[in-house]
Design a protein around this motif. Structure first.
Motif, PDB file in Angstrom:
ATOM      1  N   HIS A  71       0.789  -1.223   0.000  1.00  0.00           N
ATOM      2  CA  HIS A  71       0.000   0.000   0.000  1.00  0.00           C
ATOM      3  C   HIS A  71       0.830   1.286   0.000  1.00  0.00           C
ATOM      4  N   ASP A  72       2.076   1.216   0.443  1.00  0.00           N
ATOM      5  CA  ASP A  72       2.861   2.438   0.602  1.00  0.00           C
ATOM      6  C   ASP A  72       4.150   2.458  -0.220  1.00  0.00           C
ATOM      7  N   ILE A  73       4.810   1.319  -0.365  1.00  0.00           N
ATOM      8  CA  ILE A  73       6.105   1.294  -1.042  1.00  0.00           C
ATOM      9  C   ILE A  73       5.960   0.980  -2.535  1.00  0.00           C
ATOM     10  N   LEU A  74       5.216  -0.085  -2.861  1.00  0.00           N
ATOM     11  CA  LEU A  74       5.077  -0.472  -4.264  1.00  0.00           C
ATOM     12  C   LEU A  74       4.401   0.599  -5.124  1.00  0.00           C
ATOM     13  N   PRO A  75       3.406   1.358  -4.622  1.00  0.00           N
ATOM     14  CA  PRO A  75       2.833   2.418  -5.468  1.00  0.00           C
ATOM     15  C   PRO A  75       3.857   3.457  -5.911  1.00  0.00           C
ATOM     16  N   ILE A 122       7.146   7.922   0.421  1.00  0.00           N
ATOM     17  CA  ILE A 122       6.789   6.683   1.122  1.00  0.00           C
ATOM     18  C   ILE A 122       6.529   6.961   2.598  1.00  0.00           C
ATOM     19  N   SER A 123       7.381   7.766   3.221  1.00  0.00           N
ATOM     20  CA  SER A 123       7.207   8.071   4.647  1.00  0.00           C
ATOM     21  C   SER A 123       5.923   8.863   4.889  1.00  0.00           C
ATOM     22  N   LEU A 124       5.541   9.722   3.939  1.00  0.00           N
ATOM     23  CA  LEU A 124       4.280  10.449   4.067  1.00  0.00           C
ATOM     24  C   LEU A 124       3.099   9.491   4.031  1.00  0.00           C
ATOM     25  N   LEU A 125       3.164   8.497   3.157  1.00  0.00           N
ATOM     26  CA  LEU A 125       2.083   7.517   3.065  1.00  0.00           C
ATOM     27  C   LEU A 125       1.984   6.673   4.336  1.00  0.00           C
ATOM     28  N   ILE A 126       3.141   6.308   4.908  1.00  0.00           N
ATOM     29  CA  ILE A 126       3.148   5.424   6.075  1.00  0.00           C
ATOM     30  C   ILE A 126       2.817   6.174   7.355  1.00  0.00           C
ATOM     31  N   TYR A 127       3.473   7.318   7.577  1.00  0.00           N
ATOM     32  CA  TYR A 127       3.397   8.002   8.869  1.00  0.00           C
ATOM     33  C   TYR A 127       2.523   9.256   8.851  1.00  0.00           C
ATOM     34  N   GLY A 128       2.269   9.820   7.658  1.00  0.00           N
ATOM     35  CA  GLY A 128       1.456  11.017   7.573  1.00  0.00           C
ATOM     36  C   GLY A 128       2.259  12.289   7.762  1.00  0.00           C
ATOM     37  N   GLU A 129       1.693  13.402   7.324  1.00  0.00           N
ATOM     38  CA  GLU A 129       2.337  14.714   7.430  1.00  0.00           C
ATOM     39  C   GLU A 129       2.625  15.063   8.880  1.00  0.00           C
ATOM     40  N   GLY A 130       3.862  15.456   9.168  1.00  0.00           N
ATOM     41  CA  GLY A 130       4.231  15.881  10.512  1.00  0.00           C
ATOM     42  C   GLY A 130       4.726  14.777  11.413  1.00  0.00           C
ATOM     43  N   ASN A 131       4.550  13.518  11.018  1.00  0.00           N
ATOM     44  CA  ASN A 131       4.996  12.393  11.844  1.00  0.00           C
ATOM     45  C   ASN A 131       6.268  11.743  11.314  1.00  0.00           C
ATOM     46  N   ASN A 132       6.851  12.352  10.298  1.00  0.00           N
ATOM     47  CA  ASN A 132       8.063  11.796   9.694  1.00  0.00           C
ATOM     48  C   ASN A 132       9.206  12.804   9.760  1.00  0.00           C
ATOM     49  N   THR A 133       9.313  13.518  10.884  1.00  0.00           N
ATOM     50  CA  THR A 133      10.313  14.570  11.021  1.00  0.00           C
ATOM     51  C   THR A 133      11.739  14.094  10.758  1.00  0.00           C
ATOM     52  N   PRO A 134      12.162  12.916  11.249  1.00  0.00           N
ATOM     53  CA  PRO A 134      13.531  12.473  10.945  1.00  0.00           C
ATOM     54  C   PRO A 134      13.799  12.326   9.452  1.00  0.00           C
ATOM     55  N   VAL A 135      12.809  11.834   8.715  1.00  0.00           N
ATOM     56  CA  VAL A 135      12.980  11.717   7.267  1.00  0.00           C
ATOM     57  C   VAL A 135      13.070  13.112   6.643  1.00  0.00           C
ATOM     58  N   ALA A 136      12.232  14.026   7.110  1.00  0.00           N
ATOM     59  CA  ALA A 136      12.281  15.402   6.619  1.00  0.00           C
ATOM     60  C   ALA A 136      13.649  16.024   6.882  1.00  0.00           C
ATOM     61  N   LEU A 152      13.121  -3.124  -1.482  1.00  0.00           N
ATOM     62  CA  LEU A 152      11.682  -3.170  -1.227  1.00  0.00           C
ATOM     63  C   LEU A 152      11.364  -3.909   0.071  1.00  0.00           C
ATOM     64  N   LEU A 153      11.901  -5.089   0.233  1.00  0.00           N
ATOM     65  CA  LEU A 153      11.598  -5.889   1.421  1.00  0.00           C
ATOM     66  C   LEU A 153      12.242  -5.311   2.677  1.00  0.00           C
ATOM     67  N   SER A 154      13.478  -4.807   2.550  1.00  0.00           N
ATOM     68  CA  SER A 154      14.143  -4.261   3.743  1.00  0.00           C
ATOM     69  C   SER A 154      13.429  -3.006   4.230  1.00  0.00           C
ATOM     70  N   LEU A 155      12.951  -2.171   3.305  1.00  0.00           N
ATOM     71  CA  LEU A 155      12.209  -0.988   3.704  1.00  0.00           C
ATOM     72  C   LEU A 155      10.896  -1.353   4.379  1.00  0.00           C
ATOM     73  N   ALA A 156      10.188  -2.349   3.820  1.00  0.00           N
ATOM     74  CA  ALA A 156       8.921  -2.781   4.409  1.00  0.00           C
ATOM     75  C   ALA A 156       9.152  -3.345   5.804  1.00  0.00           C
ATOM     76  N   TRP A 157      10.242  -4.069   5.990  1.00  0.00           N
ATOM     77  CA  TRP A 157      10.547  -4.645   7.295  1.00  0.00           C
ATOM     78  C   TRP A 157      10.906  -3.563   8.330  1.00  0.00           C
ATOM     79  N   LEU A 158      11.747  -2.620   7.917  1.00  0.00           N
ATOM     80  CA  LEU A 158      12.164  -1.557   8.832  1.00  0.00           C
ATOM     81  C   LEU A 158      11.021  -0.598   9.172  1.00  0.00           C
ATOM     82  N   ALA A 159      10.095  -0.397   8.217  1.00  0.00           N
ATOM     83  CA  ALA A 159       8.969   0.497   8.454  1.00  0.00           C
ATOM     84  C   ALA A 159       7.972  -0.096   9.444  1.00  0.00           C
TER      85      ALA A 159
END
Length: 300
Positions: free
Chosen positions: A7-11, A114-128, A293-300
């Motif tokens: 739902h978040d990485i493959l798109p 991807i981080s916006l899709l997973i965590y939403g706006e404002g909840n991904n500060t480290p990625v930002a 793809l798989l490592s990102l899904a696992w870490l997320a």
């Protein structure tokens, strides 16, 4: 993990894959994709970068986490560059960009959405924070050094003139100036930047996929080494360094997630723009994009 992957990485990954498939099928040519890549680099990416930097709240960033990540980048870049030059005997500019592919993650165009899709706006500060660091500092460094290293015809404009008219650098400088001055962009400009900036990631990834489709993907020792340094060594070094310097929590988790992302498309884009060899950089982008793809899904 499976839900995050589907739902978040493959798109996001699908735009790169679609470009690759249409390129292999002959539906979109390399010339067309190169033009798209240039438009994205010169027009759409500045529209994405300027408001991003202008609106950053630096007070929410953890300086020790950013410093740790930056130090890991310096160490791994130096190591990778020496490996490419001394072990594989690649030319200076190509080695420089291959080393960039090890430590410059596709944060702005891949991990950020991807981080916006997973965590939403404002909840991904480290990625930002990493996006801001890579856009304002790392990317600027590589644009400038690549421009200075690249061979030029005698009629080419002086280096300072070329750099002073680079739209991406102008966007970075403009965003930083607005941020430091505490000035807000007018609402109509923000709307225009947002409208154009939303196309930067999908268009760049699509063009990249088309261009990459024309390269052989056979794993050579060089490609395997650079890909391994990117996918395994760099995130492992970042994770260990963060464990020693930053308290456990969201900053450890999301900065490690960012480090585990695929090689940045910008290394390949710069190779195209400045005429460096791409027969090794292109497969590195493909392999790291697919295998992460798989490592990102696992870490997320």
């Amino acid at each position: 993990m499976l839900h995050v992957l589907t739902h978040d990485i493959l798109p996001v990954f699908s735009m790169l894959a679609l470009g690759f498939l249409l390129g292999r099928g002959g539906k979109v040519s390399r010339v067309e994709a190169t033009t798209l890549n240039r438009v994205a680099f010169l027009v759409l990416q500045p529209a994405l970068i300027l408001p991003l930097i202008a609106q950053l709240d630096w007070g929410t960033f953890r300086a020790e986490a950013l410093a740790t990540y930056a130090l890991c980048q310096v160490v791994l870049f130096t190591f990778a560059y020496q490996i490419c030059r001394r072990v594989f005997h690649r030319e200076q500019l190509e080695s420089w960009l291959l080393a960039m592919a090890v430590i410059f993650v596709n944060t702005l165009l891949y991990i950020w959405p991807i981080s916006l899709l997973i965590y939403g706006e404002g909840n991904n500060t480290p990625v930002a924070a990493i996006v801001a660091w890579d856009a304002a500092v790392s990317f600027t460094f590589f644009i400038v050094t690549t421009d200075l290293m690249a061979p030029r015809e005698s009629a080419a404009p002086p280096a300072l003139q070329r750099l002073a008219t680079n739209p991406v650098l102008l966007a970075i400088a403009g965003g930083a100036a607005l941020n430091l001055a505490g000035l807000a962009l007018p609402a109509p400009l923000l709307t225009a930047f947002d409208f154009a900036g939303r196309a930067a990631a999908p268009l760049t990834l699509f063009a990249l996929g088309v261009i990459l489709s024309g390269h052989a993907l056979r794993l050579s020792p060089l490609i395997a080494t650079v890909s391994g340094l990117k996918l395994v060594v760099f995130p492992a070094v970042v994770a260990i360094a963060l464990h020693l310097s930053v308290p456990a929590g969201v900053w450890q988790d999301l900065v490690t997630l960012t480090a585990a992302g695929p090689s940045g498309a910008m290394a390949f884009a710069l190779a195209l723009l400045y005429g460096a060899r791409t027969d090794a950089i292109a497969p590195v982008i493909v392999w790291t994009s697919a295998l992460s793809l798989l490592s990102l899904a696992w870490l997320a």
